[in-house]
Design an enzyme around this catalytic site. Structure first.
Site, PDB file in Angstrom:
ATOM      1  N   TYR A  80      10.125  29.683  10.915  1.00 33.27           N
ATOM      2  CA  TYR A  80       8.601  29.629  10.332  1.00 33.27           C
ATOM      3  C   TYR A  80       7.964  31.292  11.285  1.00 33.27           C
ATOM      4  O   TYR A  80       8.306  31.874  11.846  1.00 33.27           O
ATOM      5  CB  TYR A  80       7.882  28.697   9.935  1.00 33.27           C
ATOM      6  N   CYS A  81       7.014  31.719  10.156  1.00 34.11           N
ATOM      7  CA  CYS A  81       6.245  32.630  10.270  1.00 34.11           C
ATOM      8  C   CYS A  81       4.895  32.271   9.538  1.00 34.11           C
ATOM      9  O   CYS A  81       4.323  31.216   9.344  1.00 34.11           O
ATOM     10  CB  CYS A  81       6.469  34.288   9.813  1.00 34.11           C
ATOM     11  N   SER A  82       4.006  33.302   9.503  1.00 32.56           N
ATOM     12  CA  SER A  82       2.627  32.870   8.777  1.00 32.56           C
ATOM     13  C   SER A  82       3.147  32.550   7.257  1.00 32.56           C
ATOM     14  O   SER A  82       2.485  31.308   6.452  1.00 32.56           O
ATOM     15  CB  SER A  82       2.150  34.070   8.263  1.00 32.56           C
ATOM     16  N   GLY A  84       6.149  33.465   5.326  1.00 37.34           N
ATOM     17  CA  GLY A  84       8.324  33.441   5.271  1.00 37.34           C
ATOM     18  C   GLY A  84       8.386  34.666   5.693  1.00 37.34           C
ATOM     19  O   GLY A  84       9.577  34.696   5.332  1.00 37.34           O
ATOM     20  N   ILE A 109       3.071  29.205   7.887  1.00 35.71           N
ATOM     21  CA  ILE A 109       2.598  27.593   9.079  1.00 35.71           C
ATOM     22  C   ILE A 109       1.332  27.725   7.369  1.00 35.71           C
ATOM     23  O   ILE A 109       1.081  26.850   7.629  1.00 35.71           O
ATOM     24  CB  ILE A 109       2.548  28.109   9.900  1.00 35.71           C
TER      25      ILE A 109
END
Length: 149
Positions: A80-82, A84, A109
């Site tokens: 995951y990141c901020s 996707g 996230i």
């Protein structure tokens, strides 16, 4: 539903769906046994991350480090990141390295926090803070205290 359609459109603009998505609801299920990788930068991870996530970064991502930490190429991995976007890129690199069960957290996230799932700071304490990367991307974060640095 409107927000979902807008997020779909954003992700289609940047991603090619080379890594299948997993929903925040599915990841949050108690029986979901996966290794979670955080593909954001260290200042983002320090502010807020999903519990037990391993920070792998984006700009300084190192596949050799992953091979040491996760030797089993059949491990179930969620990146995951901020939102996707960066995580799809890292997922592609994992697939290229032979990992065959890699998923991308849909909405990252931000969606995790938007659905009231907990995030943790560097001291493993629940936090209401969420690192939003930039003013531009912060519009996708609907819950918590927005942190930019």
């Amino acid at each position: 539903m409107f927000g979902q359609k807008k997020l779909d459109k954003l992700l289609k603009q940047y991603n090619d769906n080379s890594i299948k998505y997993i929903s925040v609801q599915e990841l949050a299920m108690p029986k979901t046994d996966v290794i979670i990788l955080d593909a954001r930068e260290s200042n983002e991870y320090k502010t807020s991350h999903i519990k037990n996530a391993i920070h792998v970064g984006y700009n300084n991502f190192n596949i050799d480090s992953i091979r040491k930490q996760i030797p089993n190429k059949d491990s179930k991995i969620v990146v995951y990141c901020s939102l996707g976007i960066r995580s799809e890129s890292i997922g592609d690199r994992l697939k290229l390295a032979g990992y065959n069960q890699v998923s991308n957290l849909y909405g990252g996230i931000f969606e995790w926090k938007n659905h009231n799932y907990p995030v943790y700071n560097l001291n493993d304490k629940k936090t209401d803070s969420i690192h939003v990367f930039s003013k531009e991307w912060s519009i996708w974060s609907k819950k918590g205290i927005k942190v930019y640095e």
